[in-house]
Design a protein around this motif. Sequence first.
Motif, PDB file in Angstrom:
ATOM      1  N   VAL A  15       1.092  -0.831   0.663  1.00  0.00           N
ATOM      2  CA  VAL A  15       0.363   0.233  -0.535  1.00  0.00           C
ATOM      3  C   VAL A  15       1.279   0.961  -0.322  1.00  0.00           C
ATOM      4  CG1 VAL A  15      -2.194   1.491   1.420  1.00  0.00           C
ATOM      5  CG2 VAL A  15      -1.794  -1.137   0.786  1.00  0.00           C
ATOM      6  N   GLY A  16       0.644   2.290  -0.666  1.00  0.00           N
ATOM      7  CA  GLY A  16       1.348   3.452  -0.962  1.00  0.00           C
ATOM      8  C   GLY A  16       2.763   3.277  -1.401  1.00  0.00           C
ATOM      9  N   GLY A  17       3.048   2.278  -2.598  1.00  0.00           N
ATOM     10  CA  GLY A  17       3.781   2.112  -3.303  1.00  0.00           C
ATOM     11  C   GLY A  17       4.906   3.851  -3.624  1.00  0.00           C
ATOM     12  N   ILE A  18       4.397   4.839  -4.422  1.00  0.00           N
ATOM     13  CA  ILE A  18       4.460   6.028  -4.622  1.00  0.00           C
ATOM     14  C   ILE A  18       5.754   6.433  -3.510  1.00  0.00           C
ATOM     15  CG2 ILE A  18       4.103   8.019  -5.091  1.00  0.00           C
ATOM     16  CD1 ILE A  18       3.215   6.437  -6.740  1.00  0.00           C
ATOM     17  N   ILE A  19       5.641   6.140  -2.375  1.00  0.00           N
ATOM     18  CA  ILE A  19       6.372   6.816  -1.254  1.00  0.00           C
ATOM     19  C   ILE A  19       7.648   6.073  -0.786  1.00  0.00           C
ATOM     20  CG2 ILE A  19       6.605   7.890   0.960  1.00  0.00           C
ATOM     21  CD1 ILE A  19       4.510   9.479  -1.175  1.00  0.00           C
ATOM     22  N   ARG A  20       6.712   4.239  -0.643  1.00  0.00           N
ATOM     23  CA  ARG A  20       7.521   3.154   0.015  1.00  0.00           C
ATOM     24  C   ARG A  20       8.725   2.673  -0.835  1.00  0.00           C
ATOM     25  NH1 ARG A  20       3.541  -0.576   2.647  1.00  0.00           N
ATOM     26  NH2 ARG A  20       5.338  -1.836   3.674  1.00  0.00           N
ATOM     27  N   PHE A  21       8.406   2.615  -1.999  1.00  0.00           N
ATOM     28  CA  PHE A  21       9.310   2.366  -3.165  1.00  0.00           C
ATOM     29  C   PHE A  21      10.988   3.088  -2.783  1.00  0.00           C
ATOM     30  CE2 PHE A  21       6.068   1.117  -6.313  1.00  0.00           C
ATOM     31  CZ  PHE A  21       6.086  -0.083  -6.019  1.00  0.00           C
ATOM     32  N   PRO A  22      10.704   4.723  -2.794  1.00  0.00           N
ATOM     33  CA  PRO A  22      12.032   5.637  -2.798  1.00  0.00           C
ATOM     34  C   PRO A  22      12.690   5.061  -1.793  1.00  0.00           C
ATOM     35  CG  PRO A  22      10.034   6.672  -3.686  1.00  0.00           C
ATOM     36  CD  PRO A  22       9.330   5.519  -3.027  1.00  0.00           C
ATOM     37  N   HIS A  23      11.884   4.762  -0.581  1.00  0.00           N
ATOM     38  CA  HIS A  23      12.296   4.484   0.755  1.00  0.00           C
ATOM     39  C   HIS A  23      13.260   2.823   1.286  1.00  0.00           C
ATOM     40  CE1 HIS A  23      12.927   2.890   4.878  1.00  0.00           C
ATOM     41  NE2 HIS A  23      12.289   2.347   5.017  1.00  0.00           N
ATOM     42  N   TYR A  24      12.905   1.842  -0.082  1.00  0.00           N
ATOM     43  CA  TYR A  24      13.204   0.873  -0.033  1.00  0.00           C
ATOM     44  C   TYR A  24      15.053   1.242  -1.258  1.00  0.00           C
ATOM     45  CZ  TYR A  24       8.991  -1.094   0.285  1.00  0.00           C
ATOM     46  OH  TYR A  24       7.670  -1.831   1.112  1.00  0.00           O
ATOM     47  N   SER A  25      14.765   1.958  -1.973  1.00  0.00           N
ATOM     48  CA  SER A  25      15.845   1.860  -2.610  1.00  0.00           C
ATOM     49  C   SER A  25      16.747   3.164  -2.037  1.00  0.00           C
ATOM     50  CB  SER A  25      15.479   2.093  -3.878  1.00  0.00           C
ATOM     51  OG  SER A  25      14.136   3.515  -4.267  1.00  0.00           O
ATOM     52  N   PHE A  26      15.874   4.225  -1.671  1.00  0.00           N
ATOM     53  CA  PHE A  26      17.021   5.021  -1.376  1.00  0.00           C
ATOM     54  C   PHE A  26      16.766   5.506   0.017  1.00  0.00           C
ATOM     55  CE2 PHE A  26      15.898   6.100  -5.601  1.00  0.00           C
ATOM     56  CZ  PHE A  26      17.043   5.680  -5.770  1.00  0.00           C
ATOM     57  N   GLY A  27      16.638   5.097   0.924  1.00  0.00           N
ATOM     58  CA  GLY A  27      16.660   5.098   2.468  1.00  0.00           C
ATOM     59  C   GLY A  27      15.140   5.753   2.763  1.00  0.00           C
ATOM     60  N   SER A  28      15.582   6.404   4.237  1.00  0.00           N
ATOM     61  CA  SER A  28      14.534   7.418   4.500  1.00  0.00           C
ATOM     62  C   SER A  28      14.187   8.294   4.367  1.00  0.00           C
ATOM     63  CB  SER A  28      14.142   6.829   6.827  1.00  0.00           C
ATOM     64  OG  SER A  28      14.621   6.230   6.495  1.00  0.00           O
ATOM     65  N   PHE A  29      15.202   9.079   4.360  1.00  0.00           N
ATOM     66  CA  PHE A  29      15.293  10.580   3.293  1.00  0.00           C
ATOM     67  C   PHE A  29      14.857  11.297   2.469  1.00  0.00           C
ATOM     68  CE2 PHE A  29      16.702  14.439   1.713  1.00  0.00           C
ATOM     69  CZ  PHE A  29      16.395  15.848   2.976  1.00  0.00           C
ATOM     70  N   ALA A  30      14.935   9.612   1.894  1.00  0.00           N
ATOM     71  CA  ALA A  30      14.422  10.031   0.128  1.00  0.00           C
ATOM     72  C   ALA A  30      12.837  10.028   0.398  1.00  0.00           C
ATOM     73  CB  ALA A  30      14.572   8.712  -1.188  1.00  0.00           C
ATOM     74  N   SER A  31      12.060   8.646   1.071  1.00  0.00           N
ATOM     75  CA  SER A  31      10.557   8.904   1.278  1.00  0.00           C
ATOM     76  C   SER A  31      10.584   9.945   1.697  1.00  0.00           C
ATOM     77  CB  SER A  31      10.781   7.257   1.765  1.00  0.00           C
ATOM     78  OG  SER A  31      11.250   7.264   3.747  1.00  0.00           O
ATOM     79  N   TYR A  32      10.415  10.599   3.274  1.00  0.00           N
ATOM     80  CA  TYR A  32       9.584  11.326   4.110  1.00  0.00           C
ATOM     81  C   TYR A  32      10.047  12.579   2.608  1.00  0.00           C
ATOM     82  CZ  TYR A  32       9.376  15.233   6.921  1.00  0.00           C
ATOM     83  OH  TYR A  32       9.654  16.953   7.030  1.00  0.00           O
TER      84      TYR A  32
END
Length: 261
Positions: A88-105
């Motif tokens: 759920v919410g892949g738009i945000i979680r994909f950046p988290h998987y690949s670039f970490g918390s700051f990118a997803s934030y």
Amino acid sequence: MGPIMGTPAGSPTRATVQLDHGVRRDVNRISLLFTGVGAIIGSGWLFGALYASQIAGPAAILSWIIGAIMVLFIGFVYAELSVMFPVVGGIIRFPHYSFGSFASYSAGWISWLAAAAVTPIEVLATMQYAYPYAGWLMTPVEGEYLVSGYGWLIAIALMALYSTINALGVGVFARLNNILVWWKLAVIVLVIVVFFAVSFNPGNLTEFGGFMPEGAGTIFTAIPAAGVAFSYLGFRNGVEFAGETDNPQRNVPFALIGSVV
């Protein structure tokens, strides 16, 4: 849970992917498709047709075709990722998987601002559509239409209605959205048939300065400036609901690509 694909197990920068559990799979294949179609066929699509034609003339047709191709390339990427990670919410979680918390934030904050603006935009669009039949809703000021008087009460009521529909849950939203999308598609078909039967004039494509009255560059200008790209971004709903569909491997690519097509 495990290391993200493509990251060596011994790497110091290691991300983990936590898939969703306990999420209700209330969105079927057609419902997932219609979440994207319903978002694309909205105020952006309708006003975008007007603004694009004002910028590029008849060549605005090419703006929509080029915009669709551009967005499809993005859709292919999201389709692949959503099948690999149906969350759920892949738009945000994909950046988290690949670039970490700051990118997803950062992506999450920007997406939240965009999402927070959508409902007021749709409320304003609804009132603009209703203005010819209920002139008391808005007041024209220097070419712009501003909410006034009792119109504010209607705007507040519409905000409450739209927000409530979204808060009722995915299952209710999907069923209601299916009905609305069928209605939208019926209206589009009816408009096309009526326009061709009553007032279609092929000369409009070549007269008044030709097919590209302002030059070829305006075709590309209209894609961001007229809301063409904004309209097509509705395909992302298929990504957002990927974790809530019953068969993401089959449904997500179908919904992302199908909504744009």
